[in-house]
Design a protein around this motif. Structure first.
Motif, PDB file in Angstrom:
ATOM      1  N   CYS A 112       0.792  -1.309  -0.002  1.00  0.00           N
ATOM      2  CA  CYS A 112      -0.172  -0.015  -0.118  1.00  0.00           C
ATOM      3  C   CYS A 112       0.783   1.291   0.038  1.00  0.00           C
ATOM      4  CB  CYS A 112      -1.016  -0.108   1.347  1.00  0.00           C
ATOM      5  SG  CYS A 112      -2.030   1.554   1.184  1.00  0.00           S
ATOM      6  N   LEU A 113       1.192   1.580  -1.244  1.00  0.00           N
ATOM      7  CA  LEU A 113       1.771   2.758  -1.327  1.00  0.00           C
ATOM      8  C   LEU A 113       1.074   3.780  -2.317  1.00  0.00           C
ATOM      9  CD1 LEU A 113       4.585   4.401  -0.502  1.00  0.00           C
ATOM     10  CD2 LEU A 113       5.742   2.916  -2.494  1.00  0.00           C
ATOM     11  N   ASN A 114       0.732   5.015  -2.060  1.00  0.00           N
ATOM     12  CA  ASN A 114      -0.228   6.040  -2.933  1.00  0.00           C
ATOM     13  C   ASN A 114       0.299   6.060  -4.319  1.00  0.00           C
ATOM     14  OD1 ASN A 114       1.885   7.611  -1.962  1.00  0.00           O
ATOM     15  ND2 ASN A 114       0.677   9.326  -1.990  1.00  0.00           N
ATOM     16  N   ILE A 115       1.643   6.098  -4.506  1.00  0.00           N
ATOM     17  CA  ILE A 115       2.137   6.304  -5.842  1.00  0.00           C
ATOM     18  C   ILE A 115       2.052   4.889  -6.804  1.00  0.00           C
ATOM     19  CG2 ILE A 115       3.445   8.274  -5.303  1.00  0.00           C
ATOM     20  CD1 ILE A 115       5.927   6.620  -5.224  1.00  0.00           C
ATOM     21  N   LEU A 116       1.695   3.716  -6.053  1.00  0.00           N
ATOM     22  CA  LEU A 116       1.343   2.592  -6.902  1.00  0.00           C
ATOM     23  C   LEU A 116       0.022   2.716  -7.316  1.00  0.00           C
ATOM     24  CD1 LEU A 116       3.760   0.120  -4.838  1.00  0.00           C
ATOM     25  CD2 LEU A 116       4.046   1.198  -7.071  1.00  0.00           C
ATOM     26  N   ARG A 117      -0.773   3.540  -6.592  1.00  0.00           N
ATOM     27  CA  ARG A 117      -2.176   3.337  -7.110  1.00  0.00           C
ATOM     28  C   ARG A 117      -2.606   4.815  -7.728  1.00  0.00           C
ATOM     29  NH1 ARG A 117      -4.318   1.948  -1.403  1.00  0.00           N
ATOM     30  NH2 ARG A 117      -3.416   3.771  -1.137  1.00  0.00           N
ATOM     31  N   GLU A 118      -3.464   5.538  -6.864  1.00  0.00           N
ATOM     32  CA  GLU A 118      -4.256   6.686  -7.326  1.00  0.00           C
ATOM     33  C   GLU A 118      -3.085   7.814  -7.509  1.00  0.00           C
ATOM     34  OE1 GLU A 118      -4.095   7.034  -2.877  1.00  0.00           O
ATOM     35  OE2 GLU A 118      -4.826   5.402  -4.157  1.00  0.00           O
ATOM     36  N   ASP A 119      -2.114   7.920  -6.946  1.00  0.00           N
ATOM     37  CA  ASP A 119      -1.304   9.163  -6.969  1.00  0.00           C
ATOM     38  C   ASP A 119      -0.073   8.855  -8.128  1.00  0.00           C
ATOM     39  OD1 ASP A 119      -2.644  10.334  -5.176  1.00  0.00           O
ATOM     40  OD2 ASP A 119      -1.296  10.236  -3.518  1.00  0.00           O
ATOM     41  N   TRP A 120      -0.065   7.877  -8.791  1.00  0.00           N
ATOM     42  CA  TRP A 120       0.772   7.561  -9.881  1.00  0.00           C
ATOM     43  C   TRP A 120       0.539   8.660 -11.041  1.00  0.00           C
ATOM     44  CZ3 TRP A 120       5.241   5.249 -10.608  1.00  0.00           C
ATOM     45  CH2 TRP A 120       5.845   5.299 -11.764  1.00  0.00           C
ATOM     46  N   LYS A 121       1.944   9.258 -11.626  1.00  0.00           N
ATOM     47  CA  LYS A 121       1.845  10.107 -12.660  1.00  0.00           C
ATOM     48  C   LYS A 121       2.956   9.548 -13.482  1.00  0.00           C
ATOM     49  CE  LYS A 121      -0.052  14.070 -10.008  1.00  0.00           C
ATOM     50  NZ  LYS A 121      -0.840  13.308  -9.078  1.00  0.00           N
ATOM     51  N   PRO A 122       2.869   9.711 -14.828  1.00  0.00           N
ATOM     52  CA  PRO A 122       3.999   9.460 -15.791  1.00  0.00           C
ATOM     53  C   PRO A 122       5.100  10.113 -15.467  1.00  0.00           C
ATOM     54  CG  PRO A 122       1.955   9.705 -17.066  1.00  0.00           C
ATOM     55  CD  PRO A 122       1.569  10.078 -15.424  1.00  0.00           C
ATOM     56  N   VAL A 123       5.216  11.088 -14.822  1.00  0.00           N
ATOM     57  CA  VAL A 123       6.525  11.855 -14.313  1.00  0.00           C
ATOM     58  C   VAL A 123       7.205  11.245 -13.363  1.00  0.00           C
ATOM     59  CG1 VAL A 123       5.573  14.220 -15.428  1.00  0.00           C
ATOM     60  CG2 VAL A 123       5.327  13.641 -13.086  1.00  0.00           C
ATOM     61  N   LEU A 124       6.517  10.440 -12.460  1.00  0.00           N
ATOM     62  CA  LEU A 124       7.378   9.661 -11.125  1.00  0.00           C
ATOM     63  C   LEU A 124       8.185   8.431 -12.034  1.00  0.00           C
ATOM     64  CD1 LEU A 124       4.402   9.376  -9.046  1.00  0.00           C
ATOM     65  CD2 LEU A 124       6.185  10.676  -8.865  1.00  0.00           C
ATOM     66  N   ASN A 125       9.217   8.176 -11.414  1.00  0.00           N
ATOM     67  CA  ASN A 125      10.017   7.210 -11.921  1.00  0.00           C
ATOM     68  C   ASN A 125      10.449   6.056 -10.658  1.00  0.00           C
ATOM     69  OD1 ASN A 125      11.806   8.343  -9.978  1.00  0.00           O
ATOM     70  ND2 ASN A 125      12.831   9.476 -11.250  1.00  0.00           N
ATOM     71  N   LEU A 126      11.025   5.071 -11.390  1.00  0.00           N
ATOM     72  CA  LEU A 126      11.231   4.045 -10.339  1.00  0.00           C
ATOM     73  C   LEU A 126      12.096   4.416  -8.910  1.00  0.00           C
ATOM     74  CD1 LEU A 126      12.560   1.154 -12.703  1.00  0.00           C
ATOM     75  CD2 LEU A 126      10.251   1.272 -11.673  1.00  0.00           C
ATOM     76  N   ASN A 127      12.814   5.548  -8.997  1.00  0.00           N
ATOM     77  CA  ASN A 127      13.348   5.891  -8.119  1.00  0.00           C
ATOM     78  C   ASN A 127      12.512   6.477  -6.862  1.00  0.00           C
ATOM     79  OD1 ASN A 127      16.119   6.253  -6.753  1.00  0.00           O
ATOM     80  ND2 ASN A 127      15.548   8.491  -6.507  1.00  0.00           N
ATOM     81  N   ALA A 128      11.423   6.977  -7.359  1.00  0.00           N
ATOM     82  CA  ALA A 128      10.221   7.659  -6.341  1.00  0.00           C
ATOM     83  C   ALA A 128       9.552   6.457  -5.780  1.00  0.00           C
ATOM     84  CB  ALA A 128       9.126   8.332  -7.140  1.00  0.00           C
ATOM     85  N   VAL A 129       9.424   5.275  -6.598  1.00  0.00           N
ATOM     86  CA  VAL A 129       8.765   4.051  -5.795  1.00  0.00           C
ATOM     87  C   VAL A 129       9.813   3.422  -5.009  1.00  0.00           C
ATOM     88  CG1 VAL A 129       7.940   1.852  -6.192  1.00  0.00           C
ATOM     89  CG2 VAL A 129       7.622   3.647  -8.164  1.00  0.00           C
ATOM     90  N   ILE A 130      10.923   3.482  -5.289  1.00  0.00           N
ATOM     91  CA  ILE A 130      12.020   2.781  -4.146  1.00  0.00           C
ATOM     92  C   ILE A 130      12.132   3.721  -3.012  1.00  0.00           C
ATOM     93  CG2 ILE A 130      14.750   2.242  -4.218  1.00  0.00           C
ATOM     94  CD1 ILE A 130      14.365   1.564  -7.014  1.00  0.00           C
ATOM     95  N   VAL A 131      12.342   4.962  -3.181  1.00  0.00           N
ATOM     96  CA  VAL A 131      12.110   5.789  -1.792  1.00  0.00           C
ATOM     97  C   VAL A 131      10.984   5.641  -1.118  1.00  0.00           C
ATOM     98  CG1 VAL A 131      12.237   8.305  -1.277  1.00  0.00           C
ATOM     99  CG2 VAL A 131      13.783   7.432  -2.984  1.00  0.00           C
ATOM    100  N   GLY A 132       9.763   5.477  -1.801  1.00  0.00           N
ATOM    101  CA  GLY A 132       8.615   5.363  -0.905  1.00  0.00           C
ATOM    102  C   GLY A 132       8.699   3.880  -0.241  1.00  0.00           C
ATOM    103  N   LEU A 133       9.125   2.836  -0.805  1.00  0.00           N
ATOM    104  CA  LEU A 133       9.379   1.493  -0.235  1.00  0.00           C
ATOM    105  C   LEU A 133      10.256   1.740   1.119  1.00  0.00           C
ATOM    106  CD1 LEU A 133       9.584  -1.028  -3.165  1.00  0.00           C
ATOM    107  CD2 LEU A 133       7.645  -0.712  -1.567  1.00  0.00           C
TER     108      LEU A 133
END
Length: 186
Positions: A112-133
């Protein structure tokens, strides 16, 4: 790691060879180019690393996270990343491979990480996901839980939650569930 230009050159070589042989050519997709760019810009530090089970498939990989502070310190957690051809218009599919006691990761490993669901935007990158984790291990979020029991435990009694995290990380049982031993070898 291959660079984007070397992927393009390999593709052109393959196209030339295939063209001479009269075969089908395999194109590098937009998702592969974007993932290659994102991977080349990653700054993982010493608490994370990636592994590619199939070196020819950069759209599927494993991320290892080893927190060096917080309640999950000294644990080793792994996440599968599966990226669809629609990336970056769709977020990557991320799943924890271990059964852990965490308010934002359920017992099946869904995250459950908001950028993996409703807050995802194409400008986000894999680094944003990794920092979120990484941030989920530093500051579990009880207000947006997938594991409601762990979230309630965190809200009601932070010290008790910390004890349950330690028990679960060593492969113990918490509230009737047995967890994977995720402690790093010393």
């Amino acid at each position: 790691m291959l660079k984007i230009w070397s992927m393009k050159k390999e593709q052109q070589k393959a196209e030339n060879a295939e063209g001479a042989a009269g075969g089908k050519k395999k194109k590098v997709t937009a998702a592969q180019l974007r993932v290659q760019k994102d991977l080349s810009e990653l700054s993982l530090g010493n608490t994370m690393k990636t592994e590619f089970p199939d070196p020819d498939d950069i759209l599927s990989f494993i991320l290892y996270v080893e927190p060096d502070e917080g309640m999950y310190k000294d644990g080793k957690f792994s996440f599968t990343f599966n990226i669809t051809p629609s990336f970056p218009h769709e977020p990557p599919k991320v799943q924890c491979r271990e059964k852990i006691y965490h308010p934002n990761i359920d017992l099946e490993g869904k995250v459950c990480l908001n950028i993996l669901r409703e807050d995802w935007k194409p400008v986000l990158n894999l680094n944003a996901v990794i920092v979120g984790l990484q941030f989920l291990f530093l500051e579990p979020n009880a207000s947006d839980p997938l594991n409601k029991e762990a979230a309630e435990d965190l809200r009601a009694n932070r010290e008790g939650f910390k004890r349950n995290v330690k028990i679960s990380m060593s492969g113990g049982t918490v509230k009737g569930e047995t967890f994977d031993d995720v402690r790093r070898p010393r």
